[in-house]
Scaffold this motif. Structure first.
Motif, PDB file in Angstrom:
ATOM      1  N   THR A  37       0.931  -1.132   0.114  1.00  0.00           N
ATOM      2  CA  THR A  37       0.082   0.026   0.073  1.00  0.00           C
ATOM      3  C   THR A  37       0.872   1.186  -0.126  1.00  0.00           C
ATOM      4  O   THR A  37       0.330   2.406  -0.058  1.00  0.00           O
ATOM      5  N   GLY A  38       2.142   1.044  -0.041  1.00  0.00           N
ATOM      6  CA  GLY A  38       3.017   2.285   0.144  1.00  0.00           C
ATOM      7  C   GLY A  38       4.449   2.016  -0.455  1.00  0.00           C
ATOM      8  O   GLY A  38       4.511   0.938  -0.750  1.00  0.00           O
ATOM      9  N   PRO A  39       5.466   3.047  -0.534  1.00  0.00           N
ATOM     10  CA  PRO A  39       6.661   2.646  -1.010  1.00  0.00           C
ATOM     11  C   PRO A  39       7.391   1.661   0.105  1.00  0.00           C
ATOM     12  O   PRO A  39       7.094   1.831   1.212  1.00  0.00           O
ATOM     13  N   ALA A  40       8.231   0.970  -0.642  1.00  0.00           N
ATOM     14  CA  ALA A  40       9.187   0.131   0.028  1.00  0.00           C
ATOM     15  C   ALA A  40      10.198   0.888   1.121  1.00  0.00           C
ATOM     16  O   ALA A  40      10.516   1.985   0.509  1.00  0.00           O
ATOM     17  N   THR A  41      10.235   0.482   2.155  1.00  0.00           N
ATOM     18  CA  THR A  41      11.349   0.799   3.229  1.00  0.00           C
ATOM     19  C   THR A  41      12.641   0.248   3.594  1.00  0.00           C
ATOM     20  O   THR A  41      12.132  -1.006   3.858  1.00  0.00           O
ATOM     21  N   LEU A  42      13.708   0.373   3.160  1.00  0.00           N
ATOM     22  CA  LEU A  42      14.821  -0.292   3.594  1.00  0.00           C
ATOM     23  C   LEU A  42      14.983  -0.705   4.940  1.00  0.00           C
ATOM     24  O   LEU A  42      14.789   0.390   5.851  1.00  0.00           O
ATOM     25  N   PRO A  43      15.334  -1.827   5.587  1.00  0.00           N
ATOM     26  CA  PRO A  43      15.561  -2.121   7.019  1.00  0.00           C
ATOM     27  C   PRO A  43      16.733  -1.056   7.596  1.00  0.00           C
ATOM     28  O   PRO A  43      17.631  -0.707   6.840  1.00  0.00           O
ATOM     29  N   ALA A  44      16.539  -0.699   8.846  1.00  0.00           N
ATOM     30  CA  ALA A  44      17.239   0.354   9.434  1.00  0.00           C
ATOM     31  C   ALA A  44      18.753  -0.334   9.695  1.00  0.00           C
ATOM     32  O   ALA A  44      18.906  -1.537   9.880  1.00  0.00           O
ATOM     33  N   ARG A 121      12.278   4.288   0.323  1.00  0.00           N
ATOM     34  CA  ARG A 121      12.660   4.979   1.473  1.00  0.00           C
ATOM     35  C   ARG A 121      14.128   4.557   1.896  1.00  0.00           C
ATOM     36  O   ARG A 121      13.966   3.200   2.406  1.00  0.00           O
ATOM     37  N   THR A 122      15.309   5.385   1.984  1.00  0.00           N
ATOM     38  CA  THR A 122      16.292   4.803   2.324  1.00  0.00           C
ATOM     39  C   THR A 122      16.648   5.564   3.826  1.00  0.00           C
ATOM     40  O   THR A 122      15.703   5.987   4.105  1.00  0.00           O
ATOM     41  N   ASN A 123      18.067   5.282   4.446  1.00  0.00           N
ATOM     42  CA  ASN A 123      18.185   5.675   5.661  1.00  0.00           C
ATOM     43  C   ASN A 123      19.144   6.489   5.699  1.00  0.00           C
ATOM     44  O   ASN A 123      19.544   7.283   6.532  1.00  0.00           O
ATOM     45  N   ALA A 124      19.981   6.903   4.475  1.00  0.00           N
ATOM     46  CA  ALA A 124      21.153   7.928   4.531  1.00  0.00           C
ATOM     47  C   ALA A 124      20.682   9.281   4.226  1.00  0.00           C
ATOM     48  O   ALA A 124      19.933   9.511   3.143  1.00  0.00           O
ATOM     49  N   VAL A 125      21.209  10.230   4.970  1.00  0.00           N
ATOM     50  CA  VAL A 125      21.152  11.484   4.690  1.00  0.00           C
ATOM     51  C   VAL A 125      21.980  11.984   3.381  1.00  0.00           C
ATOM     52  O   VAL A 125      23.074  11.663   3.549  1.00  0.00           O
ATOM     53  N   LYS A 126      21.295  12.745   2.772  1.00  0.00           N
ATOM     54  CA  LYS A 126      22.057  13.306   1.420  1.00  0.00           C
ATOM     55  C   LYS A 126      23.068  14.307   1.919  1.00  0.00           C
ATOM     56  O   LYS A 126      22.738  15.336   2.374  1.00  0.00           O
ATOM     57  N   ASP A 127      24.345  14.079   1.325  1.00  0.00           N
ATOM     58  CA  ASP A 127      25.383  14.983   1.243  1.00  0.00           C
ATOM     59  C   ASP A 127      25.642  15.563   2.733  1.00  0.00           C
ATOM     60  O   ASP A 127      26.323  16.623   2.728  1.00  0.00           O
ATOM     61  N   ALA A 343      18.553 -10.454   4.011  1.00  0.00           N
ATOM     62  CA  ALA A 343      19.317  -9.194   4.322  1.00  0.00           C
ATOM     63  C   ALA A 343      19.863  -9.395   5.711  1.00  0.00           C
ATOM     64  O   ALA A 343      21.134  -8.844   5.672  1.00  0.00           O
ATOM     65  N   GLU A 344      19.386  -9.702   6.709  1.00  0.00           N
ATOM     66  CA  GLU A 344      20.032 -10.093   7.911  1.00  0.00           C
ATOM     67  C   GLU A 344      21.253 -10.735   8.019  1.00  0.00           C
ATOM     68  O   GLU A 344      22.545 -10.625   8.529  1.00  0.00           O
ATOM     69  N   LEU A 345      21.058 -11.989   7.226  1.00  0.00           N
ATOM     70  CA  LEU A 345      22.285 -12.902   6.853  1.00  0.00           C
ATOM     71  C   LEU A 345      23.473 -12.211   6.336  1.00  0.00           C
ATOM     72  O   LEU A 345      24.643 -12.315   6.709  1.00  0.00           O
ATOM     73  N   THR A 346      23.156 -11.589   5.272  1.00  0.00           N
ATOM     74  CA  THR A 346      24.249 -10.961   4.359  1.00  0.00           C
ATOM     75  C   THR A 346      24.642 -10.152   5.201  1.00  0.00           C
ATOM     76  O   THR A 346      26.229  -9.880   5.067  1.00  0.00           O
ATOM     77  N   ARG A 347      24.012  -9.140   5.665  1.00  0.00           N
ATOM     78  CA  ARG A 347      24.862  -7.811   6.623  1.00  0.00           C
ATOM     79  C   ARG A 347      25.492  -8.450   7.698  1.00  0.00           C
ATOM     80  O   ARG A 347      26.732  -8.200   7.787  1.00  0.00           O
ATOM     81  N   THR A 348      25.195  -9.379   8.455  1.00  0.00           N
ATOM     82  CA  THR A 348      25.865 -10.107   9.526  1.00  0.00           C
ATOM     83  C   THR A 348      27.305 -10.873   9.063  1.00  0.00           C
ATOM     84  O   THR A 348      28.218 -10.340   9.732  1.00  0.00           O
ATOM     85  N   TYR A 349      27.236 -11.733   8.157  1.00  0.00           N
ATOM     86  CA  TYR A 349      28.486 -12.225   7.934  1.00  0.00           C
ATOM     87  C   TYR A 349      29.361 -11.435   7.067  1.00  0.00           C
ATOM     88  O   TYR A 349      30.518 -11.482   7.028  1.00  0.00           O
ATOM     89  N   VAL A 350      28.801 -10.681   5.924  1.00  0.00           N
ATOM     90  CA  VAL A 350      29.852  -9.707   5.233  1.00  0.00           C
ATOM     91  C   VAL A 350      30.598  -8.548   6.577  1.00  0.00           C
ATOM     92  O   VAL A 350      31.865  -8.524   6.300  1.00  0.00           O
TER      93      VAL A 350
END
Length: 400
Positions: A37-44, A121-127, A343-350
């Motif tokens: 029902t809305g835009p996707a939001t990337l995990p924090a 929706r991303t989590n990073a502040v631009k510039d 995403a959790e597994l990828t982030r954790t092991y990388v």
């Protein structure tokens, strides 16, 4: 030959697999409507720092573009993610509306508005201004036909953990790359994907892109002191992971590497590659499986190494694509690793790999199976080859 985002829609199921750019277009009428029902939001991000991002446009005048014979210089878009103290501010766009349109059209997805991914929706502040000094650098390289923005979730998480991340858009190898003058370069390399030696040609070009970015980054960005140039690693998905192997062979500044589910093409010299390396893949890359390139290269990795596979992972489980499936109007195959868990597994092991080899922080998680992550299999045991023992004093490794 190579692995990329190809979406086949049949009764609402999405198959994220290896295919060619020339794959037949699936029947669009079979695609279900979007369920979100809305835009996707990337995990924090999971680290301690807020995250910022900025974009650099670099031009390598020492070589022509490998895909466009009319261009006598190679233009690259580099997206940087890094720690900041600024928590509030304008969030960076995931991609532009035009990039979203070309990516979805090129991937044969017509079950959602073509600009839908630009609303993610991303989590990073631009510039925003960076925080810290002398931070390790991680280069990211995406799969063929995909922009580096499809690795944003991983990049934001690494930046929150104290890394500078440089994601490279390899021009003309993606469905859409916006250049410095606003023009959008499309996938010219897709016309050559059936040529003999195509994979080797791509990874050699990517290795050259990486070396150029490492050369230029200190002078091209106004915060050169943020990066510790003695602590550099590279990770990539699909042919981007294969590019990590090629970059390490070419450039000794890349001290450690990760291949996420990518068939490798660059041949490791007979003397071996002694810098730390990790394979992180799906069931397609189990020892003796369909892809035998990891079996071949495992024998020539002579330093610290790991070969991990994730049960029920698919080729795109190491990217943002499963996280965006709802807004595209597609459903994963039954039994596929849930998007958030992938995403959790990828982030954790990388992050564990990078913390050990760029920050000298020993990671017990990399010593063997964990009850917290039962999906992860340590393949050396399956191979009948003992895992490389951890050094007594873990730290950065030099190598061949």
């Amino acid at each position: 030959m190579r692995q990329l985002l190809t979406v086949t829609v049949t009764t609402g199921l999405v198959v994220l697999a290896a295919s060619a750019c020339s794959a037949p277009t699936p029947p669009r009428a079979a695609a279900p409507p979007p369920t979100s029902t809305g835009p996707a939001t990337l995990p924090a991000p999971t680290g301690a720092h807020p995250v910022a991002t900025t974009v650099l446009h670099l031009t390598d005048t020492s070589r022509p573009d490998p895909w466009d014979p009319d261009l006598d210089a190679r233009q690259l878009k580099v997206t940087l993610w890094y720690p900041t103290r600024q928590r509030d501010g304008h969030r960076a766009p995931y991609m532009t509306a035009k990039e979203s349109e070309l990516l979805l059209k090129g991937s044969n997805v017509a079950s959602a508005p073509y600009d839908v991914l630009s609303k993610t929706r991303t989590n990073a502040v631009k510039d925003a201004d960076p925080a810290g000094r002398g931070l390790p650098l991680v280069v990211l390289s995406p799969g063929f036909t995909k922009p580096v923005s499809t690795l944003t979730s991983l990049a934001e998480d690494l930046a929150s953990r104290g890394y500078v991340v440089a994601g490279i858009d390899h021009t003309h190898e993606s469905h859409a790359t916006t250049l410095s003058d606003g023009r959008v370069a499309e996938c010219l390399a897709c016309d050559s994907d059936t040529d003999p030696g195509f994979g080797a040609r791509v990874v050699q070009g990517r290795a050259a892109d990486v070396s150029f970015v490492l050369d230029r980054l200190p002078s091209a960005w106004r915060h050169p002191g943020l990066i510790d140039r003695s602590r550099i690693a590279m990770a990539g998905q699909s042919i981007g992971g294969a590019g990590a192997v090629a970059a390490m062979i070419k450039d000794s500044r890349v001290r450690a590497g990760i291949d996420m589910d990518g068939t490798t093409y660059a041949r490791i010299p007979t003397g071996g590659l002694a810098r730390p390396f990790m394979f992180l893949g799906s069931r397609e890359h189990v020892p003796g499986g369909r892809d035998t390139s990891w079996d071949r290269d495992w024998k020539r990795l002579t330093g610290w190494k790991r070969w991990l596979t994730l049960s029920d992972a698919e080729h795109q489980s190491f990217t943002d694509i499963p996280l965006l499936a709802d807004v595209i109007g597609l459903e994963p195959l039954p039994g596929m690793l849930p998007a958030a868990r992938g995403a959790e597994l990828t982030r954790t092991y990388v992050a564990a790999f990078l913390d050990q080899h760029l920050k000298s922080q020993r990671q017990p998680l990399l010593e063997g199976p964990s009850p917290r992550y039962p999906e992860v299999t340590f393949c050396p045991a399956t191979c009948g080859t003992p895992a490389t023992p951890l050094p007594r004093t873990p730290g950065r490794r030099s190598g061949s």
